[in-house]
Design a protein around this motif. Structure first.
Motif, PDB file in Angstrom:
ATOM      1  N   GLN A  70      47.608  15.799  42.850  1.00 31.14           N
ATOM      2  CA  GLN A  70      47.369  17.037  42.120  1.00 31.14           C
ATOM      3  C   GLN A  70      47.030  18.188  43.061  1.00 31.14           C
ATOM      4  O   GLN A  70      47.459  19.326  42.842  1.00 31.14           O
TER       5      GLN A  70
ATOM      6  N   THR B 180      52.464  34.754  42.874  1.00 36.72           N
ATOM      7  CA  THR B 180      51.557  33.616  42.654  1.00 36.72           C
ATOM      8  C   THR B 180      50.643  33.391  43.847  1.00 36.72           C
ATOM      9  O   THR B 180      49.459  33.054  43.686  1.00 36.72           O
ATOM     10  N   SER B 181      51.155  33.591  45.037  1.00 40.15           N
ATOM     11  CA  SER B 181      50.364  33.330  46.245  1.00 40.15           C
ATOM     12  C   SER B 181      49.168  34.260  46.365  1.00 40.15           C
ATOM     13  O   SER B 181      48.175  33.912  47.011  1.00 40.15           O
TER      14      SER B 181
ATOM     15  N   VAL C  74      55.617  27.726  45.378  1.00 40.11           N
ATOM     16  CA  VAL C  74      57.026  27.361  45.576  1.00 40.11           C
ATOM     17  C   VAL C  74      57.701  27.127  44.235  1.00 40.11           C
ATOM     18  O   VAL C  74      58.853  27.525  44.020  1.00 40.11           O
ATOM     19  N   LEU C  75      56.977  26.491  43.298  1.00 44.70           N
ATOM     20  CA  LEU C  75      57.543  26.220  41.981  1.00 44.70           C
ATOM     21  C   LEU C  75      57.614  27.481  41.131  1.00 44.70           C
ATOM     22  O   LEU C  75      58.582  27.705  40.404  1.00 44.70           O
ATOM     23  N   TYR C  76      56.566  28.289  41.212  1.00 44.99           N
ATOM     24  CA  TYR C  76      56.506  29.527  40.428  1.00 44.99           C
ATOM     25  C   TYR C  76      56.158  30.677  41.365  1.00 44.99           C
ATOM     26  O   TYR C  76      54.981  31.003  41.552  1.00 44.99           O
TER      27      TYR C  76
ATOM     28  N   LEU D 113      51.552  23.682  46.348  1.00 46.79           N
ATOM     29  CA  LEU D 113      52.970  24.057  46.269  1.00 46.79           C
ATOM     30  C   LEU D 113      53.291  24.867  45.016  1.00 46.79           C
ATOM     31  O   LEU D 113      54.465  25.063  44.704  1.00 46.79           O
ATOM     32  N   ILE D 114      52.270  25.313  44.299  1.00 47.55           N
ATOM     33  CA  ILE D 114      52.512  26.016  43.042  1.00 47.55           C
ATOM     34  C   ILE D 114      53.297  27.306  43.257  1.00 47.55           C
ATOM     35  O   ILE D 114      54.122  27.701  42.417  1.00 47.55           O
TER      36      ILE D 114
ATOM     37  N   PHE E 176      50.153  19.417  44.602  1.00 47.70           N
ATOM     38  CA  PHE E 176      50.884  20.230  43.623  1.00 47.70           C
ATOM     39  C   PHE E 176      50.355  21.653  43.587  1.00 47.70           C
ATOM     40  O   PHE E 176      51.126  22.617  43.578  1.00 47.70           O
ATOM     41  N   TRP E 177      49.013  21.813  43.572  1.00 47.44           N
ATOM     42  CA  TRP E 177      48.447  23.158  43.545  1.00 47.44           C
ATOM     43  C   TRP E 177      48.728  23.899  44.843  1.00 47.44           C
ATOM     44  O   TRP E 177      48.829  25.125  44.850  1.00 47.44           O
TER      45      TRP E 177
END
Length: 325
Positions: free
Chosen positions: A117, A146-147, A126-128, A123-124, A120-121
């Motif tokens: 998890q 997002t960054s 990259v996804l959004y 790489l968030i 994932f946070w």
């Protein structure tokens, strides 16, 4: 009756001998001997490099790492506790949508590793790449990178907090279910609303069950912050001591520095947990028997009536049916 007859008729007290427990002494001696050997080994072994430990125990980077670790722990637990209360209430709701939403949340965050998890946070972005809001299938009202919103520290706090909320939700649910339903029914009979019943009646009683495991989860969260490198977040205590160890090529002393700081913080948290448990356990968690207040006048009256009570058994035997009643 002379003094000799009085001494002859006086009851003889038993000269009791306490039970001996040789096993306790033997086990205590063995344990103390092992502890003494371990202390001697730790002190006399020069490979521990206690001089390096003393040099870096208050290093600026280490102290800053302690501060960041505390920040991550407190912020993550605040988010987790708020979400856990909400999820526990949803789980007991009559609304099936709320109930199954809570169940799916707990299922997902308990079923996946916290390290995954946190990655994932990290790489968030990259996804959004952008966070936007607007009319569905219509114009976009605003958007932001997002960054710039989910930085490393925000990602670490969200990752830890959301994961912990799933575990605390089950703890809170168990605490809420431990309160008798009669409490809710009595409050409803007095005209109290559902929200007021929860905050004024149910939660204060459930806290006695909720606090101990929540304290344990807080201590666990303190040590789980060592995984935030997966985000990556590089200011916590574990990363700070590892960076210093890699710079001076002495990993063991810096591991000891981190362990000492974790033990100090954990000890303080345990003291706080003890006082919180004592506060919510008033009137329940006590080993002291209630003091018996004796009225002197009542004691004299009982002593005066006591001799006449010896004749009562004969009277009671004449009327067995009254005795049965």
């Amino acid at each position: 009756m002379d003094h000799h007859q009085q001494s002859h008729n006086a009851p003889v007290l038993n000269n009791s001998v306490p039970v001996r427990h040789p096993g306790r002494w033997i086990s205590a001696i063995i344990i103390l001997g092992v502890v003494a050997l371990m202390i001697q080994s730790v002190i006399t072994n020069h490979n521990f490099r206690w001089d390096v430990v003393g040099t870096y125990i208050l290093d600026v980077k280490v102290v800053q790492g302690v501060g960041w670790t505390l920040l991550l722990t407190v912020a993550s637990m605040v988010i987790a506790i708020v979400l856990a209360i909400l999820l526990a209430v949803m789980r007991q709701s009559d609304n099936p949508v709320l109930r199954y939403t809570s169940w799916v949340w707990v299922w997902f965050f308990r079923g996946t590793p916290v390290y995954t998890q946190l990655v994932f946070w990290g790489l968030i972005a990259v996804l959004y790449p952008k966070i936007s809001a607007g009319v569905p299938f219509g114009p976009e009202l605003f958007s932001i990178d997002t960054s710039t919103v989910i930085t490393a520290v925000v990602g670490a706090i969200l990752g830890l907090g959301l994961n912990e909320s799933a575990y605390l939700a089950e703890i809170f649910r168990a605490g809420l279910k431990s309160v008798d339903k009669g409490q809710t029914e009595a409050a409803e009979a007095l005209g109290m609303g559902g929200g007021k019943i929860m905050w004024r009646i149910i939660l204060p009683q459930a806290m006695r069950i909720i606090v101990p495991p929540t304290g344990n989860e807080t201590i666990g969260m303190l040590k789980t912050t060592s995984l935030v490198l997966a985000v990556p977040f590089t200011l916590d205590l574990t990363f700070a001591t590892n960076a210093l160890a890699n710079r001076i090529y002495l990993p063991v002393p810096l591991l000891i520095v981190a362990a000492i700081w974790y033990l100090v913080i954990t000890s303080l948290l345990m003291v706080g947990q003890h006082y919180i448990e004592a506060y919510y356990g008033k009137g329940v968690d006590t080993n002291q028997a209630p003091a018996v207040v004796i009225n002197p006048a009542a004691a004299k009256a009982a002593a005066a009536v006591a001799p006449s009570a010896e004749a009562e058994p004969a009277l009671k035997m004449d009327f067995p049916e009254d005795e049965a009643k």
